[in-house]
Scaffold this motif. Sequence first.
Motif, PDB file in Angstrom:
ATOM      1  N   ALA A  82       0.851  -1.194   0.000  1.00 50.92           N
ATOM      2  CA  ALA A  82       0.000   0.000   0.000  1.00 50.92           C
ATOM      3  C   ALA A  82       0.883   1.239   0.000  1.00 50.92           C
ATOM      4  O   ALA A  82       1.735   1.405   0.873  1.00 50.92           O
ATOM      5  N   MET A  83       0.701   2.107  -0.976  1.00 54.99           N
ATOM      6  CA  MET A  83       1.501   3.313  -1.136  1.00 54.99           C
ATOM      7  C   MET A  83       0.615   4.553  -0.998  1.00 54.99           C
ATOM      8  O   MET A  83      -0.600   4.456  -0.965  1.00 54.99           O
ATOM      9  N   ASP A  84       1.253   5.710  -0.948  1.00 56.57           N
ATOM     10  CA  ASP A  84       0.539   6.984  -0.782  1.00 56.57           C
ATOM     11  C   ASP A  84      -0.296   6.943   0.498  1.00 56.57           C
ATOM     12  O   ASP A  84      -1.496   7.219   0.493  1.00 56.57           O
ATOM     13  N   ARG A  85       0.347   6.624   1.598  1.00 51.88           N
ATOM     14  CA  ARG A  85      -0.339   6.354   2.859  1.00 51.88           C
ATOM     15  C   ARG A  85      -0.651   7.643   3.616  1.00 51.88           C
ATOM     16  O   ARG A  85       0.256   8.385   4.001  1.00 51.88           O
ATOM     17  N   PRO A  86      -1.922   7.924   3.857  1.00 49.79           N
ATOM     18  CA  PRO A  86      -2.262   9.130   4.620  1.00 49.79           C
ATOM     19  C   PRO A  86      -1.852   8.977   6.082  1.00 49.79           C
ATOM     20  O   PRO A  86      -1.821   7.868   6.621  1.00 49.79           O
ATOM     21  N   ALA A  87      -1.532  10.080   6.711  1.00 52.70           N
ATOM     22  CA  ALA A  87      -1.114  10.052   8.110  1.00 52.70           C
ATOM     23  C   ALA A  87      -2.281   9.653   9.002  1.00 52.70           C
ATOM     24  O   ALA A  87      -3.443   9.997   8.740  1.00 52.70           O
ATOM     25  N   ALA A  88      -1.988   8.906  10.050  1.00 54.66           N
ATOM     26  CA  ALA A  88      -3.020   8.539  11.025  1.00 54.66           C
ATOM     27  C   ALA A  88      -3.660   9.798  11.588  1.00 54.66           C
ATOM     28  O   ALA A  88      -2.983  10.786  11.907  1.00 54.66           O
ATOM     29  N   GLY A  89      -4.990   9.778  11.682  1.00 55.02           N
ATOM     30  CA  GLY A  89      -5.727  10.920  12.192  1.00 55.02           C
ATOM     31  C   GLY A  89      -6.164  11.906  11.137  1.00 55.02           C
ATOM     32  O   GLY A  89      -6.989  12.789  11.424  1.00 55.02           O
ATOM     33  N   SER A  90      -5.641  11.793   9.902  1.00 53.55           N
ATOM     34  CA  SER A  90      -6.035  12.723   8.858  1.00 53.55           C
ATOM     35  C   SER A  90      -7.414  12.378   8.322  1.00 53.55           C
ATOM     36  O   SER A  90      -7.851  11.232   8.368  1.00 53.55           O
ATOM     37  N   ARG A  91      -8.097  13.372   7.809  1.00 53.93           N
ATOM     38  CA  ARG A  91      -9.440  13.186   7.260  1.00 53.93           C
ATOM     39  C   ARG A  91      -9.352  12.947   5.763  1.00 53.93           C
ATOM     40  O   ARG A  91      -8.587  13.624   5.057  1.00 53.93           O
ATOM     41  N   VAL A  92     -10.131  11.998   5.270  1.00 53.74           N
ATOM     42  CA  VAL A  92     -10.240  11.744   3.843  1.00 53.74           C
ATOM     43  C   VAL A  92     -11.692  12.000   3.443  1.00 53.74           C
ATOM     44  O   VAL A  92     -12.608  11.367   3.969  1.00 53.74           O
TER      45      VAL A  92
END
Length: 397
Positions: free
Chosen positions: A323-333
């Motif tokens: 899995a690439m382009d991993r959003p930071a924990a806690g960020s909103r998508v």
Amino acid sequence: MTGEAVLIAAQSGRALAAAARRAGYRPFVADLFGDEDTRALAEGYRRVPGRLGTGLGARAVEAALAALAAEAGAPVGLVLGSGFEGAPGLMWRLAGRHRLLGAAPEAVAALKDPVGFAALCGRLGIPHPEIALAPVPDPQAWLAKWRGASGGGHIRPATPGRLPAGAYLQRRVPGLPRSLNALADGRTVAVLAVTEQWAAPGPGRPFRYAGAAGPGTLPAAVQCGAERALAGLVATTGLRGLVSADLLVDGERWWLLEVNPRPGATLDVLDRGPAPLFSAHVAASSGRLPNTSALPQGAAASEILYAGPAIPAVPLLDWPDWAMDRPAAGSRVEAGAPVCTVLAGGPDARSARRAVALRAKALRARLEEGPADTARALAGHPFTLGKVSQDPLSCVG
């Protein structure tokens, strides 16, 4: 500290940063997302707000690259990814401050102006769908597109009435989406591979880009015709670097939809041979086509995982290495926004595509249902990334 410094700017810079690292460069990256793996790969990083090509985003990317260039010392140049096709003015300003490694602004302008591109295809005898800049009597036979956009999310079925500013119409044609991926040196091309693409329809976005797999195949006549078409466009525009030509293929019939004058979404799929493609891009940008024929066996696929409902806070995950382009924990998508990119491999493109779909499904479950419920699902799909191969092609003449 080893390796030359290189500047990278793109909507998402992770794939280019990974390719640069693989080639021995030290990437200094400006992009819109600031994903965890992008930051880990980057020697220096700046996050840019807004859109890269206009308004605040344009000014911010100029400032970010100036700061990164100062931090890098003497970067070898600047590689631009997606996000600049509709901003030739910004490209000209950047070219005045940095050495562009890739397409020149005038080449991008020639290829991304729909009227000029259609006329160019007409002069070169390249099959290209008819375009229109005014309302048509049969809108159901047409698609509405935005100038300079990318990724398929901007494409809509045409509707009656006046076109919005920046929009144009392209007549629908049948066929399966394929791309011819190549290196260009301003005079001719060296074809790397054929890839196949598919869509991930979302609300109001029926043609949103989903993923790519390769290497694929084309009928021999289509292959040679598309190669000659791309070579003709390169010779006419002076296009350089890693590029791709998007086609629709219907049996022996084909149409060239557009040329992407930059490294594209297939970089993850193709950059698996012994010769790093980032180095080949730099060489081709300098007018030298390297030998890219020694590519390994196997196939690979990548797929963008889009959020369904909004994810208020990304959970703290032990991300799988595919899995690439991993959003930071806690960020909103936001709803419908990209979450990450999933990779998989297999003996051929069809197998790789099946593998990447299974991985995406398992990871979606992990994100939406919680890690405790779906770790077992992920463990059940231990696919190994495959390698991409493509025999050298010789139809350009």
